[in-house]
Write a protein that holds these residues in place. Structure first.
Motif, PDB file in Angstrom:
ATOM      1  N   GLU B 151      -5.075 -33.466  45.824  1.00 43.65           N
ATOM      2  CA  GLU B 151      -5.664 -32.183  45.469  1.00 43.65           C
ATOM      3  C   GLU B 151      -4.608 -31.294  44.844  1.00 43.65           C
ATOM      4  N   PHE B 152      -5.057 -30.335  44.072  1.00 41.80           N
ATOM      5  CA  PHE B 152      -4.149 -29.573  43.224  1.00 41.80           C
ATOM      6  C   PHE B 152      -4.042 -28.106  43.643  1.00 41.80           C
ATOM      7  N   GLY B 153      -2.998 -27.478  43.196  1.00 40.70           N
ATOM      8  CA  GLY B 153      -2.846 -26.034  43.372  1.00 40.70           C
ATOM      9  C   GLY B 153      -1.685 -25.625  44.263  1.00 40.70           C
ATOM     10  N   ASP B 154      -1.231 -26.550  45.107  1.00 42.26           N
ATOM     11  CA  ASP B 154      -0.143 -26.175  46.018  1.00 42.26           C
ATOM     12  C   ASP B 154       1.114 -25.740  45.273  1.00 42.26           C
ATOM     13  N   THR B 155       1.445 -26.450  44.223  1.00 43.65           N
ATOM     14  CA  THR B 155       2.693 -26.139  43.522  1.00 43.65           C
ATOM     15  C   THR B 155       2.603 -24.783  42.834  1.00 43.65           C
ATOM     16  N   SER B 156       1.482 -24.523  42.142  1.00 41.15           N
ATOM     17  CA  SER B 156       1.411 -23.224  41.462  1.00 41.15           C
ATOM     18  C   SER B 156       1.275 -22.093  42.478  1.00 41.15           C
ATOM     19  N   ALA B 157       0.564 -22.337  43.585  1.00 44.57           N
ATOM     20  CA  ALA B 157       0.506 -21.312  44.636  1.00 44.57           C
ATOM     21  C   ALA B 157       1.891 -21.078  45.224  1.00 44.57           C
ATOM     22  N   GLY B 158       2.623 -22.155  45.456  1.00 40.69           N
ATOM     23  CA  GLY B 158       3.972 -22.036  46.004  1.00 40.69           C
ATOM     24  C   GLY B 158       4.890 -21.272  45.069  1.00 40.69           C
ATOM     25  N   GLY B 208       0.335 -30.443  34.669  1.00 41.50           N
ATOM     26  CA  GLY B 208      -0.820 -29.697  35.152  1.00 41.50           C
ATOM     27  C   GLY B 208      -2.100 -30.503  34.998  1.00 41.50           C
ATOM     28  N   LEU B 209      -3.077 -30.210  35.833  1.00 44.85           N
ATOM     29  CA  LEU B 209      -4.334 -30.970  35.823  1.00 44.85           C
ATOM     30  C   LEU B 209      -5.053 -30.848  34.488  1.00 44.85           C
ATOM     31  N   ALA B 210      -5.237 -29.618  34.016  1.00 40.66           N
ATOM     32  CA  ALA B 210      -5.991 -29.417  32.775  1.00 40.66           C
ATOM     33  C   ALA B 210      -5.283 -30.080  31.600  1.00 40.66           C
ATOM     34  N   TRP B 211      -4.009 -29.787  31.466  1.00 37.24           N
ATOM     35  CA  TRP B 211      -3.238 -30.341  30.348  1.00 37.24           C
ATOM     36  C   TRP B 211      -3.253 -31.868  30.376  1.00 37.24           C
ATOM     37  N   SER B 212      -3.059 -32.439  31.543  1.00 35.45           N
ATOM     38  CA  SER B 212      -2.981 -33.896  31.648  1.00 35.45           C
ATOM     39  C   SER B 212      -4.341 -34.537  31.362  1.00 35.45           C
ATOM     40  N   PRO B 246      -8.674 -19.737  42.765  1.00 33.27           N
ATOM     41  CA  PRO B 246      -8.176 -21.018  43.296  1.00 33.27           C
ATOM     42  C   PRO B 246      -8.244 -22.142  42.256  1.00 33.27           C
ATOM     43  N   GLU B 247      -9.301 -22.137  41.471  1.00 31.70           N
ATOM     44  CA  GLU B 247      -9.436 -23.229  40.495  1.00 31.70           C
ATOM     45  C   GLU B 247      -8.425 -23.096  39.361  1.00 31.70           C
ATOM     46  N   LYS B 248      -8.065 -21.863  39.057  1.00 32.80           N
ATOM     47  CA  LYS B 248      -7.011 -21.679  38.045  1.00 32.80           C
ATOM     48  C   LYS B 248      -5.670 -22.207  38.549  1.00 32.80           C
ATOM     49  N   LEU B 249      -5.405 -21.935  39.827  1.00 33.71           N
ATOM     50  CA  LEU B 249      -4.176 -22.483  40.416  1.00 33.71           C
ATOM     51  C   LEU B 249      -4.148 -24.007  40.283  1.00 33.71           C
ATOM     52  N   ALA B 250      -5.296 -24.619  40.541  1.00 36.32           N
ATOM     53  CA  ALA B 250      -5.351 -26.084  40.512  1.00 36.32           C
ATOM     54  C   ALA B 250      -5.270 -26.631  39.087  1.00 36.32           C
ATOM     55  N   LEU B 251      -5.905 -25.941  38.152  1.00 37.99           N
ATOM     56  CA  LEU B 251      -5.990 -26.467  36.779  1.00 37.99           C
ATOM     57  C   LEU B 251      -4.708 -26.277  35.984  1.00 37.99           C
ATOM     58  N   TYR B 252      -4.108 -25.080  36.139  1.00 42.44           N
ATOM     59  CA  TYR B 252      -3.028 -24.722  35.207  1.00 42.44           C
ATOM     60  C   TYR B 252      -1.658 -24.644  35.881  1.00 42.44           C
ATOM     61  N   GLY B 253      -1.446 -25.507  36.818  1.00 42.87           N
ATOM     62  CA  GLY B 253      -0.128 -25.586  37.451  1.00 42.87           C
ATOM     63  C   GLY B 253       0.773 -26.515  36.657  1.00 42.87           C
ATOM     64  N   GLY B 254       1.564 -27.232  37.372  1.00 39.60           N
ATOM     65  CA  GLY B 254       2.475 -28.176  36.719  1.00 39.60           C
ATOM     66  C   GLY B 254       3.502 -28.628  37.731  1.00 39.60           C
TER      67      GLY B 254
END
Lengths: 314, 314
Positions: B151-158, B208-212, B246-254
């Motif tokens: 699941e995604f978002g931890d890195t961008s939230a961190g 990132g999820l979206a980019w990848s 939350p979904e932005k965190l997951a989509l546009y992290g890296g």
């Protein structure tokens, strides 16, 4: 520091401490790996173009493969690019990488691009070799002849000319600037020498003649006695004009990509023939002392271990 | 830019444009090569130790190998070290490299150390693989299932927590900081999935999820329709508390090292079994459109090609 912490891998035929690393592969061959990083603030002198800098980054790695008698097959490049660089700068950099891959007959097949405060061009090269044919830093014996594939001093003279603005007449400066901006790796010579099976050890001179001689001596637990310092004519002329010591220019330069080899004594003639006159004996390997000494006209001078290496105290 | 200038090598089975490069070797195997550079000013967030930074540099490269189903055999490291670093800093950095090589079962066998204005850790990894077993970015077909290994978002939230000083309670922050400071490459999962022969394509999610997802779609000349955005519970909780999407965190992290794979439709169950429950379907590959769309509750939303990539305009 890295070597001590990371330990020695059982897979590594050659690890830290030589010009390249080698891993044994199934079937008896070895993978040869080499990385070398060029950094803008320390490795790119004033006046060097992006194209020249990128080409030089590759030359430095190719030179290490050349010293081992190995032809690179493929390379990778990781870039750290300062934001001030223009699109044209980056294009020029790519052209410089292409110059080098075309010149040495391999392909850069992948990379990574980053933003950085300091221009960084990190090259990794890959090759396949027969492990028995690698010419390592170790393997020299007392009595072997020490020889070089070129004369020294052009690069340090060229750097002094650039940094201290001592240009002199055009005829004087040109070979010095060429040495700085357009260094060449001795790949074909390294391959010919390795194929001739006349060498017992080899190192490239990128850390300077004195430093590299010391490294070669140390790797073998022996000493090197030289009877001449191979100064290039252009470095000599530059030194005379500006009152530098010509032999210091030759000894303590760096990023000058000749090969320094130990030749089995009874194979010297064969080695010279393989090198087509480009091999010049400068001394012998000896068990009489450690380190590097110049013995000339009956006098003995210690050659200190000085040269070009960042973070050398680590 | 590099790819266009350097051209395509006939030796390269896989070149620029995939997570790794591959060169065909005599005997039918392929050499797998990967380089990745970590830069202090852009890749090391406040609070990250030298040890963590060095480990992370290796994790990033291992993740790319993991996405292809390849186990690294050996690595090289080129370092650019700012003069302000202490001897202890450099020792910690070496320990971080050792952490990573031990964790992923390979050896760093050579390196190069330089002075630089920006901390730079450039990793090159080497592996041998059967070219027929490589899971590339290409190979997906319309109808294949798109799935992720986490699941995604931890890195961008961190990163937000660190950069915007939104620490929150310890329970909330810990998994986010762990994701930033101690990311893990999905090597064993990538190997299991590749061995199961159920995948048609794969990419790691480090941009990132979206980019990848966009990269995966583009590499195949197809589109990806997702029906859910896999947000981690911890990222969700953080987003709720501080009013982020939350979904932005997951989509546009890296720098979040999951795998995004296309699974052959009739092999989904087998793939899920190979991944021991760690594979989560999120959509399908489609020929109906280009790019990436979210279709949920009857509504269609374009997912823009945004993410984490330096110099992306080049």
């Amino acid at each position: 520091m890295l070597e001590r912490t990371l330990g020695v891998s059982p897979q590594a035929i050659v690890g830290f401490g030589d010009d390249i690393s080698a891993i044994s592969l199934p079937g008896g061959k070895a993978a040869i790996l080499k990385t070398d990083m060029l950094v803008g603030s320390t490795d790119v002198p004033p006046g060097m173009t992006m194209r020249q800098a990128a080409r030089k980054a590759v030359v430095a790695s190719v030179s290490d493969m050349a010293a081992k008698g190995v032809r690179p097959i493929a390379g990778l490049v990781a870039l750290g690019l300062p934001p001030r660089l223009t699109r044209k700068d980056v294009h020029d950099l790519a052209i410089g990488l292409r110059d080098a891959q075309d010149e040495y007959g391999f392909a850069i097949v992948g990379g990574d691009t980053n933003e950085s405060r300091d221009l960084t061009i990190s090259i990794a090269l890959f090759a396949i070799a027969d492990p028995g044919q690698l010419v390592l830093r170790t393997g020299a014996r007392s009595g072997d002849i020490v020889a070089v594939t070129g004369e020294f001093g052009d690069t340090s003279a060229g750097l002094k000319a650039l940094l201290e603005k001592r240009k002199g007449p055009r005829d004087l400066a040109k070979p010095l600037y060429d040495a700085v901006f357009y260094p060449r790796a001795q790949l074909s010579l390294g391959l010919k020498l390795a194929n001739s099976r006349t060498l017992s050890a080899s190192i490239d001179s990128s850390d300077g003649l004195a430093w590299s001689l010391h490294e070669l001596a140390k790797a073998n637990g022996l000493g090197i006695e030289i009877n001449t310092i191979p100064v290039s004519k252009s470095a000599h002329d530059f030194a005379q004009r500006y009152r530098y010591g010509p032999e210091k220019l030759a000894l303590y330069g760096g990023e000058e990509y000749h090969l320094i080899v130990a030749v089995k004594r009874h194979k010297l003639e064969l080695a010279c023939r393989a090198a087509r006159g480009k091999l010049k004996p400068i001394g012998v390997v000896t068990k009489e002392f450690d380190g590097v000494r110049l013995i000339r006209s009956g006098q003995t001078v210690n050659i200190p271990r000085k040269g070009w290496e960042h973070f050398k105290t680590r």
